[in-house]
Design a protein around this motif. Structure first.
Motif, PDB file in Angstrom:
ATOM      1  N   LEU A 135      17.341  -4.693  -7.896  1.00 40.05           N
ATOM      2  CA  LEU A 135      16.946  -4.468  -9.285  1.00 40.05           C
ATOM      3  C   LEU A 135      17.627  -5.411 -10.264  1.00 40.05           C
ATOM      4  CD1 LEU A 135      16.968  -0.554  -9.398  1.00 40.05           C
ATOM      5  CD2 LEU A 135      14.994  -2.078  -9.163  1.00 40.05           C
ATOM      6  N   THR A 136      18.406  -6.353  -9.779  1.00 38.51           N
ATOM      7  CA  THR A 136      19.187  -7.193 -10.683  1.00 38.51           C
ATOM      8  C   THR A 136      18.788  -8.666 -10.683  1.00 38.51           C
ATOM      9  OG1 THR A 136      20.895  -7.512  -8.991  1.00 38.51           O
ATOM     10  CG2 THR A 136      21.183  -5.666 -10.514  1.00 38.51           C
ATOM     11  N   THR A 137      18.250  -9.165  -9.572  1.00 38.48           N
ATOM     12  CA  THR A 137      17.876 -10.579  -9.521  1.00 38.48           C
ATOM     13  C   THR A 137      16.773 -10.870 -10.527  1.00 38.48           C
ATOM     14  OG1 THR A 137      18.490 -10.806  -7.201  1.00 38.48           O
ATOM     15  CG2 THR A 137      16.906 -12.400  -8.058  1.00 38.48           C
ATOM     16  N   ARG A 138      16.922 -11.984 -11.252  1.00 40.22           N
ATOM     17  CA  ARG A 138      15.966 -12.317 -12.311  1.00 40.22           C
ATOM     18  C   ARG A 138      14.728 -12.993 -11.740  1.00 40.22           C
ATOM     19  NH1 ARG A 138      16.792 -10.289 -17.585  1.00 40.22           N
ATOM     20  NH2 ARG A 138      18.962  -9.595 -17.592  1.00 40.22           N
ATOM     21  N   TRP A 139      13.604 -12.739 -12.391  1.00 42.63           N
ATOM     22  CA  TRP A 139      12.345 -13.402 -12.084  1.00 42.63           C
ATOM     23  C   TRP A 139      11.995 -14.354 -13.206  1.00 42.63           C
ATOM     24  CZ3 TRP A 139       9.057  -8.416 -10.730  1.00 42.63           C
ATOM     25  CH2 TRP A 139       9.585  -7.836  -9.563  1.00 42.63           C
ATOM     26  N   GLN A 140      11.180 -15.345 -12.872  1.00 36.92           N
ATOM     27  CA  GLN A 140      10.685 -16.298 -13.858  1.00 36.92           C
ATOM     28  C   GLN A 140       9.201 -16.032 -14.114  1.00 36.92           C
ATOM     29  OE1 GLN A 140      12.708 -18.540 -15.296  1.00 36.92           O
ATOM     30  NE2 GLN A 140      14.408 -17.792 -14.059  1.00 36.92           N
ATOM     31  N   ARG A 175       9.231   1.638 -14.695  1.00 36.72           N
ATOM     32  CA  ARG A 175       9.750   0.320 -14.335  1.00 36.72           C
ATOM     33  C   ARG A 175       9.247  -0.086 -12.949  1.00 36.72           C
ATOM     34  NH1 ARG A 175      15.967  -2.081 -13.509  1.00 36.72           N
ATOM     35  NH2 ARG A 175      15.197  -4.087 -12.746  1.00 36.72           N
ATOM     36  N   ARG A 176       9.305   0.828 -11.999  1.00 36.55           N
ATOM     37  CA  ARG A 176       8.827   0.505 -10.649  1.00 36.55           C
ATOM     38  C   ARG A 176       7.341   0.138 -10.669  1.00 36.55           C
ATOM     39  NH1 ARG A 176       9.248   4.715  -5.510  1.00 36.55           N
ATOM     40  NH2 ARG A 176       8.576   3.258  -3.844  1.00 36.55           N
ATOM     41  N   GLU A 180       6.951  -3.399 -12.221  1.00 37.53           N
ATOM     42  CA  GLU A 180       7.345  -4.451 -11.288  1.00 37.53           C
ATOM     43  C   GLU A 180       6.342  -4.584 -10.149  1.00 37.53           C
ATOM     44  OE1 GLU A 180      11.440  -4.257 -10.156  1.00 37.53           O
ATOM     45  OE2 GLU A 180      12.140  -4.515 -12.223  1.00 37.53           O
ATOM     46  N   LEU A 181       5.774  -3.468  -9.700  1.00 40.32           N
ATOM     47  CA  LEU A 181       4.721  -3.545  -8.687  1.00 40.32           C
ATOM     48  C   LEU A 181       3.528  -4.332  -9.216  1.00 40.32           C
ATOM     49  CD1 LEU A 181       3.546  -2.682  -5.931  1.00 40.32           C
ATOM     50  CD2 LEU A 181       2.785  -0.552  -7.050  1.00 40.32           C
ATOM     51  N   LYS A 182       3.168  -4.116 -10.460  1.00 41.98           N
ATOM     52  CA  LYS A 182       2.061  -4.864 -11.056  1.00 41.98           C
ATOM     53  C   LYS A 182       2.417  -6.347 -11.199  1.00 41.98           C
ATOM     54  CE  LYS A 182      -0.104  -2.992 -14.574  1.00 41.98           C
ATOM     55  NZ  LYS A 182      -1.510  -2.877 -14.140  1.00 41.98           N
ATOM     56  N   LEU A 183       3.665  -6.641 -11.537  1.00 34.97           N
ATOM     57  CA  LEU A 183       4.080  -8.037 -11.668  1.00 34.97           C
ATOM     58  C   LEU A 183       4.100  -8.751 -10.314  1.00 34.97           C
ATOM     59  CD1 LEU A 183       7.001  -7.692 -14.257  1.00 34.97           C
ATOM     60  CD2 LEU A 183       4.707  -8.609 -14.678  1.00 34.97           C
ATOM     61  N   VAL A 184       4.356  -8.010  -9.255  1.00 34.68           N
ATOM     62  CA  VAL A 184       4.323  -8.598  -7.918  1.00 34.68           C
ATOM     63  C   VAL A 184       2.889  -8.839  -7.455  1.00 34.68           C
ATOM     64  CG1 VAL A 184       4.792  -8.127  -5.476  1.00 34.68           C
ATOM     65  CG2 VAL A 184       6.577  -7.747  -7.170  1.00 34.68           C
ATOM     66  N   THR A 185       2.003  -7.885  -7.723  1.00 37.99           N
ATOM     67  CA  THR A 185       0.642  -7.955  -7.179  1.00 37.99           C
ATOM     68  C   THR A 185      -0.342  -8.700  -8.068  1.00 37.99           C
ATOM     69  OG1 THR A 185       0.095  -5.795  -8.171  1.00 37.99           O
ATOM     70  CG2 THR A 185       0.945  -5.795  -5.912  1.00 37.99           C
ATOM     71  N   LEU A 227       0.835  -1.206   0.000  1.00 37.74           N
ATOM     72  CA  LEU A 227       0.000   0.000   0.000  1.00 37.74           C
ATOM     73  C   LEU A 227       0.872   1.259   0.000  1.00 37.74           C
ATOM     74  CD1 LEU A 227      -2.872  -0.945   2.471  1.00 37.74           C
ATOM     75  CD2 LEU A 227      -3.050  -0.622  -0.013  1.00 37.74           C
ATOM     76  N   ARG A 228       1.968   1.237   0.748  1.00 35.52           N
ATOM     77  CA  ARG A 228       2.895   2.389   0.731  1.00 35.52           C
ATOM     78  C   ARG A 228       3.518   2.540  -0.652  1.00 35.52           C
ATOM     79  NH1 ARG A 228       4.451   0.180   5.739  1.00 35.52           N
ATOM     80  NH2 ARG A 228       6.374  -0.665   4.825  1.00 35.52           N
ATOM     81  N   GLU A 229       3.854   1.419  -1.277  1.00 28.31           N
ATOM     82  CA  GLU A 229       4.400   1.473  -2.632  1.00 28.31           C
ATOM     83  C   GLU A 229       3.414   2.131  -3.586  1.00 28.31           C
ATOM     84  OE1 GLU A 229       7.478   0.243  -4.384  1.00 28.31           O
ATOM     85  OE2 GLU A 229       7.895   0.969  -2.369  1.00 28.31           O
TER      86      GLU A 229
END
Length: 303
Positions: free
Chosen positions: A295-300, A258-259, A262-267, A165-167
């Motif tokens: 910001l560097t670790t890859r996601w699948q 980008r932020r 990535e927030l959308k990809l997390v949620t 929510l803060r994000e």
């Protein structure tokens, strides 16, 4: 079109998805036997075995609220002969089943060559030249979508919920300060290679849940973030940037977009974290690295 079937109030589990599929097929003369569940994240998507049809079940309140717009966008693109997936003819859509919302689509034979970034850029340039459909499109409201997901999470800790929510608040404030370089207009809203189908006559666009009027830079962002974050083969961003005529990664506002991406990809999977346990490990990995500012670790991709 409305039908009555089993009570799905227990959430969209794989078992009651099958019950919903059986009910919608019974009401439309389709055969659900041996249907394959090919996606279960924002939406549950079945590919029928006996009929050339794809069944799409909205997976959250936010997704259900967008389906009427999805249907209108699909009809509008068909009128413009735009290369996109088509709604199944002869069925009043969307179909509503005890609070769930379903759409039926003509299946595209995905046996063409893999689409690339340049082809996506060509489709985006063509889409961005289209006038809005009659009645217009909703304005781009990415934070509304994220907050709706946060309003119905499955098995999200109070700490993580508060962090997200803060994000939302911080990203929204940053978005308000951006100065975009492209004129606003019709955007797809989730323009990455996963939303292209490799048809025999060339790639076709799918998934209109986020189609709206907004900044064109946003349609260039998913592939750029995919290059930086997701473990995709090859580089589709460079050919997309060349064909479209703008490298969004070189624009000063890109870190904010980008932020947001990535927030959308997390949620994106929060409403089905319990219902689809297969996504849990990847979600935890994404959440852990996003929360740490890594910001560097890859996601699948979610499976």
């Amino acid at each position: 079109m409305s039908l009555t079937t089993v009570d799905p109030s227990g959430g969209l589990t794989r078992d009651n998805l099958r019950s919903l599929l059986a009910a919608v097929c019974a009401g439309t003369g389709l055969d659900p036997a041996h249907a394959e569940l090919i996606k279960f994240t924002n939406n549950a998507v079945f590919r029928l075995a006996a009929d050339p049809v794809v069944v799409r079940i909205a997976g959250s309140t936010a997704a259900r609220e967008r389906v009427d717009t999805v249907v209108r966008v699909a009809c509008w693109l068909e009128r413009h002969r735009f290369p996109a997936v088509r709604l199944l003819a002869g069925v009043e859509q969307p179909i509503r089943l005890d609070g769930q919302v379903i759409t039926l689509w003509e299946r595209v034979q995905d046996n063409g060559p893999r689409p690339d970034g340049a082809q996506l850029a060509g489709l985006l340039r063509r889409l961005h030249r289209l006038p809005p459909p009659p009645g217009g499109l909703p304005p781009w409201s990415p934070m509304d979508e994220v907050r709706r997901r946060l309003a119905e999470p499955e098995e999200l800790s109070a700490e993580d919920h508060a962090f997200l929510l803060r994000e939302c608040d911080e990203v929204e404030a940053s978005l308000a300060g951006l100065r975009f370089v492209l004129p606003p207009g019709v955007i797809h809203g989730d323009a990455f290679l996963g939303n292209l189908i490799a048809g025999r006559r060339g790639p076709v666009l799918c998934d209109f849940d986020s189609t709206s009027v907004g900044p064109r830079e946003w349609d260039l962002t998913p592939v750029a973030v995919g290059r930086l974050r997701l473990d995709y083969p090859g580089d589709d961003h460079a050919p997309l940037a060349r064909r479209y005529g703008l490298d969004v990664m070189g624009w000063e506002g890109f870190p904010v977009l980008r932020r947001l991406r990535e927030l959308k990809l997390v949620t994106s999977v929060l409403p089905i974290l319990r219902s689809n346990p297969a996504v849990r490990a990847q979600w935890e990995h994404r959440m852990r690295t996003y929360k740490a500012g890594d910001l560097t670790t890859r996601w699948q991709p979610y499976q």
